[in-house]
Write a protein that holds these residues in place. Structure first.
Motif, short mmCIF file in Angstrom:
data_model
loop_
_atom_site.label_atom_id
_atom_site.label_comp_id
_atom_site.label_asym_id
_atom_site.label_seq_id
_atom_site.Cartn_x
_atom_site.Cartn_y
_atom_site.Cartn_z
N LYS A 297 0.83 -1.21 0.00
CA LYS A 297 0.00 0.00 0.00
C LYS A 297 0.87 1.26 0.00
N LEU A 298 1.93 1.23 0.79
CA LEU A 298 2.80 2.40 0.87
C LEU A 298 3.46 2.68 -0.47
N LYS A 299 3.83 1.63 -1.22
CA LYS A 299 4.40 1.84 -2.54
C LYS A 299 3.41 2.55 -3.47
N LYS A 300 2.15 2.15 -3.32
CA LYS A 300 1.11 2.78 -4.13
C LYS A 300 0.98 4.27 -3.80
N PHE A 301 1.00 4.59 -2.50
CA PHE A 301 0.82 5.98 -2.09
C PHE A 301 2.06 6.84 -2.39
N GLN A 302 3.23 6.18 -2.53
CA GLN A 302 4.45 6.93 -2.80
C GLN A 302 4.44 7.57 -4.19
N ILE A 331 5.57 -9.83 13.42
CA ILE A 331 4.78 -10.71 14.31
C ILE A 331 3.29 -10.37 14.20
N ASN A 332 2.96 -9.11 14.39
CA ASN A 332 1.56 -8.68 14.26
C ASN A 332 1.54 -7.21 13.85
N ASN A 333 0.38 -6.75 13.52
CA ASN A 333 0.24 -5.40 12.98
C ASN A 333 0.40 -4.30 14.03
N ILE A 334 0.20 -4.66 15.31
CA ILE A 334 0.25 -3.60 16.31
C ILE A 334 1.62 -3.46 16.95
N ASN A 335 2.55 -4.28 16.49
CA ASN A 335 3.92 -4.15 16.99
C ASN A 335 4.58 -2.92 16.34
N GLY A 336 5.15 -2.07 17.17
CA GLY A 336 5.86 -0.90 16.65
C GLY A 336 4.91 0.15 16.10
N ARG A 337 5.52 1.05 15.31
CA ARG A 337 4.74 2.14 14.71
C ARG A 337 4.48 1.83 13.25
N ARG A 338 3.30 2.18 12.80
CA ARG A 338 2.92 1.97 11.40
C ARG A 338 2.07 3.14 10.92
N LEU A 339 2.05 3.34 9.63
CA LEU A 339 1.15 4.33 9.03
C LEU A 339 -0.22 3.71 8.82
N THR A 340 -1.26 4.51 8.97
CA THR A 340 -2.64 4.06 8.76
C THR A 340 -3.24 4.77 7.56
N ASN A 341 -4.26 4.14 6.98
CA ASN A 341 -4.90 4.75 5.80
C ASN A 341 -5.64 6.03 6.17
N ILE A 342 -6.22 6.11 7.37
CA ILE A 342 -6.92 7.32 7.76
C ILE A 342 -5.94 8.46 8.02
N GLY A 343 -4.77 8.12 8.59
CA GLY A 343 -3.75 9.13 8.84
C GLY A 343 -3.18 9.68 7.55
N ILE A 344 -2.92 8.78 6.58
CA ILE A 344 -2.40 9.23 5.29
C ILE A 344 -3.43 10.08 4.56
N PHE A 345 -4.71 9.67 4.65
CA PHE A 345 -5.76 10.46 4.01
C PHE A 345 -5.86 11.85 4.64
N ARG A 346 -5.74 11.93 5.96
CA ARG A 346 -5.81 13.22 6.64
C ARG A 346 -4.69 14.14 6.15
N LYS A 347 -3.49 13.57 5.98
CA LYS A 347 -2.38 14.36 5.46
C LYS A 347 -2.62 14.75 4.00
N TYR A 348 -3.19 13.84 3.23
CA TYR A 348 -3.50 14.13 1.83
C TYR A 348 -4.49 15.30 1.73
N ALA A 349 -5.54 15.25 2.58
CA ALA A 349 -6.54 16.31 2.56
C ALA A 349 -5.92 17.66 2.94
N LEU A 350 -5.00 17.64 3.91
CA LEU A 350 -4.35 18.87 4.33
C LEU A 350 -3.48 19.45 3.21
N GLU A 351 -2.71 18.57 2.55
CA GLU A 351 -1.88 19.03 1.44
C GLU A 351 -2.73 19.51 0.26
N TYR A 352 -3.85 18.84 0.05
CA TYR A 352 -4.75 19.25 -1.03
C TYR A 352 -5.28 20.67 -0.78
N LEU A 353 -5.67 20.95 0.46
CA LEU A 353 -6.16 22.29 0.80
C LEU A 353 -5.03 23.33 0.73
#
Length: 428
Positions: A297-302, A331-353
C-alpha cells in the motif's frame, strides 16, 4: 249666562295663543335670517382664504424653485422635494385670515371666539407638518450612505417626530380646554406609567439605536444571523421600533430593534470586508474501514504527488524508531509504529487544501478528527475560501468535497451516511 262667560274665556285664550305664535314666528324668521348671514359670511371668508392660499402657495413655489435651480447644493433640492417650503407658505394666508376675523364677524362675538380657536389649531398643525417635513429632509440628507450614523439619525428623527406629535396634541388640548400647557402637563402626571407602558418599545428602540451607532455593532446592509429567531439575511432597515431583514429566500422578517443588542447576533460583515469565508464541514468515516498500511500500500501511495515526500519522510522515521527498539513488526500489525490509511488520508486532505488556489493560505487551515461517535469518526476540514461571495463559496466547497469524497476510495476508506435517529427525524 255661564255659557257666555265660558265662550269669552275661550276667545281670550285663543287670542293669547295667536299672539304667542306671532312672536315665536317672528323670532324664528329673525334667527333664520341671522343664520343665513353668518353662513354667507363664513363661505365668503373661506373663499378668500382659499384664494390667498392658492396665490401664496404658487408664488412661494415659483420663487423657491428658481432659487433651488440656481444653486448647486443637494440639501435645498431635498427640502424642496419634501415640500418644506409649501408648509411655510401656509402661514401667510392663515395670518391674514386671523387678522380679518374681527372685521368680518364684528357683531358675532361667539363666532369670533370659535374661529380664533380653529385658527390656533390650524397654526399648530402647520407647525407640526413643517417640523415633520424638516426632520424627513434632514434624515434623507444625513442617511445618503449606509453607515452606523444612519441608525442614530433614524432613531433621533423618529423620536423627534413622536415628541412633536405628542407636544402638538397637548397644545391642541390646552386650546380647546382654555388651560395653559403647564396645567395640561401636570394632569398627565397621573398617567405617566401608562404612557411609559405604551411607548416602551419606542424607548427601548431609541436606546438600542444609540448603542448600535456608538459601538458600531450593526448597520443597514450588514449580513447577520439571529439564532433566537433562526434568521439569516441582510439588514435593509433599522428604525425606532423594528429592524427589517431580507432573508436569502427574499422574504422580509421584522424583529424588535432592541433584540439586536439584547440577543446573540452574528455579524458577517467583517468576513465580507476581508473577502474570506470559512469552510467547517466534516466527512464521517466508518471506523471498520481503518487499517494499517503494508509495504504494498505504501508503494502505491508513494506515487501520489501530494503525499509522496510525506510518506518517504514518515516511513524513514518509523523504520528508525522500530530499529532502535528492536521491534519485530512481522509478528503482528500492532507491533511498533505503522502508518494508517486514515492518517495518510488526513495528510492528503491537508496538502490538497494547502495547494488549492481558492483556499486562503493566510488563515487557519487544518484537517482534524472530531470525537468518535457510534456512527463513525468525523474528519473535519477547517479552512477559509478566498472569497465571501455565496455562489463562488458554495462552488469551491462543493469541488473540495467532491474530490476528497472520491479520493477516500483510493485509501480504502468507507464514507458512512448513517445519522442518529434524532437527527434524521429533525431533518424531516
Amino acid at each position: 249666562m255661564c255659557y257666555q262667560i265660558f265662550i269669552e274665556k275661550i276667545g281670550i285664550m285663543i287670542f293669547k295663543i295667536q299672539g304667542i305664535y306671532d312672536i315665536v314666528n317672528l323670532d324664528l324668521k329673525r334667527w333664520g335670517a341671522i343664520t343665513l348671514i353668518i353662513i354667507g359670511k363664513i363661505l365668503f371668508f373661506t373663499i378668500i382664504l382659499i384664494i390667498l392660499e392658492f396665490i401664496f402657495n404658487r408664488g412661494v413655489r415659483f420663487l423657491v424653485r428658481r432659487i433651488v435651480n440656481s444653486t448647486h447644493f443637494v440639501w435645498d433640492n431635498i427640502l424642496y422635494e419634501n415640500k418644506v417650503f409649501d408648509s411655510l407658505s401656509h402661514f401667510f394666508p392663515l395670518s391674514i385670515g386671523l387678522i380679518l376675523i374681527k372685521p368680518f364677524f364684528n357683531d358675532y362675538h361667539t363666532i369670533i371666539i370659535y374661529l380664533e380657536k380653529i385658527f390656533d389649531i390650524l397654526f399648530v398643525l402647520i407647525v407640526l407638518q413643517f417640523l415633520i417635513r424638516v426632520v424627513n429632509s434632514i434624515m434623507r440628507i444625513a442617511t445618503s450612505e449606509n453607515n452606523h450614523q444612519t441608525i442614530a439619525v433614524r432613531s433621533f428623527s423618529q423620536l423627534l417626530k413622536i415628541i412633536s406629535i405628542i407636544f402638538c396634541i397637548l397644545i391642541i388640548i390646552a386650546i380647546l380646554t382654555k388651560n395653559d400647557l403647564i396645567t395640561v402637563l401636570t394632569s398627565l402626571g397621573a398617567i405617566t406609567a401608562f404612557v411609559i407602558l405604551v411607548f416602551r418599545d419606542t424607548i427601548l428602540g431609541f436606546v438600542s439605536g444609540v448603542q448600535m451607532a456608538s459601538t458600531k455593532m450593526i448597520k443597514v446592509g450588514d449580513w447577520i444571523r439571529i439564532p433566537k429567531y433562526n434568521i439569516e439575511g441582510t439588514v435593509i432597515e433599522i428604525n425606532l421600533t423594528s429592524a427589517k431583514i431580507e432573508n436569502f429566500d427574499k422574504t422580509i422578517t421584522s424583529v424588535p430593534t432592541y433584540d439586536l443588542i439584547s440577543t446573540a447576533v452574528t455579524n458577517f460583515e467583517f468576513m465580507r470586508q476581508k473577502n474570506i469565508r470559512r469552510i467547517k464541514r466534516s466527512i464521517l468515516f466508518n471506523i471498520q474501514s481503518f487499517h494499517f498500511c503494508n509495504s504494498c500500500k505504501l508503494k502505491k501511495f508513494q506515487h501520489v504527488y501530494l503525499i509522496k515526500s510525506y510518506i518517504q519522510k514518515k516511513q524513514e522515521e518509523i523504520d528508525l524508531f522500530n530499529k532502535e527498539r528492536n521491534i519485530d513488526i512481522s509478528i503482528n500489525n500492532i507491533n511498533g509504529r505503522r502508518l494508517t490509511n486514515i492518517g495518510i488520508f488526513r495528510k492528503y486532505a491537508l496538502e490538497y487544501l494547502s495547494q488549492h488556489p481558492k483556499i486562503s493560505q493566510s488563515e487557519t487551515l487544518m484537517v482534524r478528527h472530531l470525537e468518535p461517535t457510534p456512527y463513525g469518526l468525523p474528519v473535519e476540514l477547517y479552512c477559509f475560501t478566498n472569497t465571501s461571495e455565496s455562489i463562488k463559496y458554495e462552488q469551491i466547497q462543493a469541488s473540495v468535497f467532491d474530490h476528497l469524497l472520491t479520493a477516500a476510495k483510493e485509501f480504502d476508506l468507507e464514507v458512512t451516511t448513517q445519522v442518529p435517529k434524532k437527527e434524521f427525524l429533525k431533518q424531516w
